[in-house]
Design a protein around this motif. Structure first.
Motif, PDB file in Angstrom:
ATOM      1  N   LYS A 275       0.830  -1.194   0.000  1.00  0.00           N
ATOM      2  CA  LYS A 275       0.000   0.000   0.000  1.00  0.00           C
ATOM      3  C   LYS A 275       0.870   1.251   0.000  1.00  0.00           C
ATOM      4  O   LYS A 275       2.032   1.230   0.409  1.00  0.00           O
ATOM      5  N   VAL A 276       0.272   2.342  -0.460  1.00  0.00           N
ATOM      6  CA  VAL A 276       0.896   3.653  -0.356  1.00  0.00           C
ATOM      7  C   VAL A 276      -0.068   4.571   0.380  1.00  0.00           C
ATOM      8  O   VAL A 276      -1.247   4.684   0.000  1.00  0.00           O
ATOM      9  N   VAL A 277       0.408   5.191   1.450  1.00  0.00           N
ATOM     10  CA  VAL A 277      -0.397   6.151   2.201  1.00  0.00           C
ATOM     11  C   VAL A 277      -0.010   7.549   1.724  1.00  0.00           C
ATOM     12  O   VAL A 277       1.148   7.963   1.854  1.00  0.00           O
ATOM     13  N   VAL A 278      -0.964   8.258   1.158  1.00  0.00           N
ATOM     14  CA  VAL A 278      -0.742   9.599   0.626  1.00  0.00           C
ATOM     15  C   VAL A 278      -1.443  10.592   1.547  1.00  0.00           C
ATOM     16  O   VAL A 278      -2.634  10.434   1.853  1.00  0.00           O
ATOM     17  N   SER A 279      -0.717  11.609   1.993  1.00  0.00           N
ATOM     18  CA  SER A 279      -1.248  12.566   2.956  1.00  0.00           C
ATOM     19  C   SER A 279      -1.269  13.966   2.373  1.00  0.00           C
ATOM     20  O   SER A 279      -0.418  14.328   1.554  1.00  0.00           O
ATOM     21  N   GLY A 280      -2.249  14.749   2.825  1.00  0.00           N
ATOM     22  CA  GLY A 280      -2.323  16.132   2.380  1.00  0.00           C
ATOM     23  C   GLY A 280      -3.467  16.872   3.033  1.00  0.00           C
ATOM     24  O   GLY A 280      -4.268  16.303   3.791  1.00  0.00           O
ATOM     25  N   GLN A 281      -3.549  18.151   2.725  1.00  0.00           N
ATOM     26  CA  GLN A 281      -4.598  19.021   3.231  1.00  0.00           C
ATOM     27  C   GLN A 281      -5.438  19.533   2.069  1.00  0.00           C
ATOM     28  O   GLN A 281      -5.095  19.350   0.898  1.00  0.00           O
ATOM     29  N   ALA A 282      -6.528  20.201   2.396  1.00  0.00           N
ATOM     30  CA  ALA A 282      -7.408  20.732   1.361  1.00  0.00           C
ATOM     31  C   ALA A 282      -8.169  21.951   1.890  1.00  0.00           C
ATOM     32  O   ALA A 282      -8.266  22.154   3.108  1.00  0.00           O
ATOM     33  N   VAL A 283      -8.691  22.742   0.957  1.00  0.00           N
ATOM     34  CA  VAL A 283      -9.429  23.961   1.287  1.00  0.00           C
ATOM     35  C   VAL A 283     -10.663  24.041   0.397  1.00  0.00           C
ATOM     36  O   VAL A 283     -10.547  23.881  -0.833  1.00  0.00           O
ATOM     37  N   VAL A 284     -11.839  24.283   0.981  1.00  0.00           N
ATOM     38  CA  VAL A 284     -13.047  24.512   0.192  1.00  0.00           C
ATOM     39  C   VAL A 284     -13.079  25.973  -0.238  1.00  0.00           C
ATOM     40  O   VAL A 284     -12.915  26.879   0.588  1.00  0.00           O
ATOM     41  N   VAL A 285     -13.293  26.218  -1.525  1.00  0.00           N
ATOM     42  CA  VAL A 285     -13.339  27.593  -2.023  1.00  0.00           C
ATOM     43  C   VAL A 285     -14.724  27.986  -2.554  1.00  0.00           C
ATOM     44  O   VAL A 285     -15.024  29.177  -2.634  1.00  0.00           O
ATOM     45  N   ILE A 286     -15.559  27.011  -2.925  1.00  0.00           N
ATOM     46  CA  ILE A 286     -16.906  27.313  -3.405  1.00  0.00           C
ATOM     47  C   ILE A 286     -17.870  26.280  -2.840  1.00  0.00           C
ATOM     48  O   ILE A 286     -17.588  25.084  -2.851  1.00  0.00           O
ATOM     49  N   ARG A 287     -19.017  26.760  -2.333  1.00  0.00           N
ATOM     50  CA  ARG A 287     -20.092  25.892  -1.874  1.00  0.00           C
ATOM     51  C   ARG A 287     -21.347  26.261  -2.648  1.00  0.00           C
ATOM     52  O   ARG A 287     -21.662  27.446  -2.777  1.00  0.00           O
ATOM     53  N   GLY A 288     -22.074  25.275  -3.141  1.00  0.00           N
ATOM     54  CA  GLY A 288     -23.259  25.594  -3.937  1.00  0.00           C
ATOM     55  C   GLY A 288     -24.189  24.420  -4.065  1.00  0.00           C
ATOM     56  O   GLY A 288     -24.091  23.409  -3.345  1.00  0.00           O
ATOM     57  N   SER A 289     -25.133  24.541  -4.982  1.00  0.00           N
ATOM     58  CA  SER A 289     -26.085  23.467  -5.252  1.00  0.00           C
ATOM     59  C   SER A 289     -26.225  23.294  -6.741  1.00  0.00           C
ATOM     60  O   SER A 289     -26.013  24.213  -7.537  1.00  0.00           O
ATOM     61  N   LEU A 290     -26.609  22.084  -7.110  1.00  0.00           N
ATOM     62  CA  LEU A 290     -26.715  21.682  -8.502  1.00  0.00           C
ATOM     63  C   LEU A 290     -28.108  21.104  -8.708  1.00  0.00           C
ATOM     64  O   LEU A 290     -28.531  20.218  -7.959  1.00  0.00           O
ATOM     65  N   SER A 291     -28.832  21.571  -9.698  1.00  0.00           N
ATOM     66  CA  SER A 291     -30.164  21.059  -9.994  1.00  0.00           C
ATOM     67  C   SER A 291     -30.184  20.446 -11.373  1.00  0.00           C
ATOM     68  O   SER A 291     -29.868  21.124 -12.370  1.00  0.00           O
ATOM     69  N   ILE A 292     -30.524  19.156 -11.456  1.00  0.00           N
ATOM     70  CA  ILE A 292     -30.595  18.495 -12.741  1.00  0.00           C
ATOM     71  C   ILE A 292     -31.795  17.551 -12.754  1.00  0.00           C
ATOM     72  O   ILE A 292     -32.284  17.139 -11.704  1.00  0.00           O
TER      73      ILE A 292
END
Length: 292
Positions: A275-292
């Motif tokens: 196995k390979v364990v990959v680590s990192g961080q993240a940031v949310v920049v846009i929050r929204g909704s999708l209608s289909i």
């Protein structure tokens, strides 16, 4: 009647907005399934390198579940594994939906993937290792691809192909680091055809940093066969690069990696058995909704 889905834009493998790799993340409830065609259309509309779609599978809402189905789509097609969109998905679950689980399990085309909370707000993703196997570096197709993506080919060029994800690794100690970082690849039909003959998903150019002890290896990742000329930050590539560099940097199970795209990214990878364990961080920049 149109269904409405929560959708997020997340910058992955970074702690700073507008860097790392962008991913779309779409929450698909069990009682509002989305067709494969619709997923591909949404991914094409968002036009990020990858968009993730996840659905709880243990009968609980996403805010409480610990088991999910997860799929990834580029603007052009579904892919077998995407590290940065997995990181983005887990970040949304842990930090946006306030899921209290210590570990999240995702059923994917690459089998079950597990993401755990790590130290310093990092998330740890466990993926199958995909050790690349040597291919003839002097073949015409490899030379074409090396010149396209590294800007060079020489007698010391090493080429290796990962059997599962189909990444071609290109490396030579003779390559100049400044040239590799600044190179603008030319993706011609000849290059695309060479990759098609090898069955490639992408090409990875990798090298040892010159005079920088804080980074173990650097890379650039090109995925024109999936509609992405250069991927800004590629978690799945580390499942190939960690085994590749472990053979050249012995007794080093942990790697700090830098992806030298325009947006830039820092990644950590640990080789743990198969196995390979990959680590990192993240940031949310846009929050929204999708209608289909």
């Amino acid at each position: 009647m149109a269904a409405t889905y929560k959708v997020y834009t997340v910058d992955a493998f970074t702690k700073t907005a507008f860097s790392g790799n962008q991913a779309g993340v779409v929450v698909v409830p069990e009682d509002a399934p989305m067709s494969e065609q619709a997923m591909q259309q949404v991914a094409s509309e968002l036009n990020y390198s990858d968009t993730a779609f996840f659905t709880p599978t243990d009968g609980k809402p996403a805010e409480q579940a610990s088991a999910f189905a997860l799929r990834w789509f580029t603007p052009a097609r579904e892919v077998k594994l995407c590290g940065h969109a997995t990181l983005a998905t887990a970040h949304v679950l842990f930090h946006e939906l306030r899921n209290p689980s210590d570990a999240l399990r995702f059923a994917t085309l690459s089998g079950e993937l597990v993401v755990r909370r790590g130290e310093e707000s990092k998330l740890e993703m466990t993926f199958p290792a995909d050790p690349p196997e040597p291919v003839d570096p002097a073949s015409g197709d490899v030379q074409t691809l090396a010149r396209a993506f590294a800007g060079a080919w020489d007698a010391r060029t090493v080429a290796a192909l990962s059997p599962s994800l189909r990444y071609l690794v290109i490396h030579s100690p003779g390559f100049d680091e400044t040239s590799l970082v600044n190179h603008s690849p030319g993706v011609t039909q000849e290059v695309l055809d060479a990759g098609e003959r090898l069955g490639l998903t992408g090409a990875i150019v990798t090298w040892l940093p010159a005079g920088d002890d804080s980074v173990d290896y650097r890379c650039r990742v090109f995925v024109p066969w999936c509609g992405i000329n250069e991927d800004p930050a590629t978690g799945s590539a580390q499942t190939v690069l960690a085994p590749f560099w472990s053979q050249r940097l012995p007794n080093k199970p942990f790697f700090s990696a830098q992806q030298c795209s325009k947006r830039g990214a820092m990644l950590e990878a640990s080789l743990v058995g198969s196995k390979v364990v990959v680590s990192g961080q993240a940031v949310v920049v846009i929050r929204g909704s999708l209608s289909i």
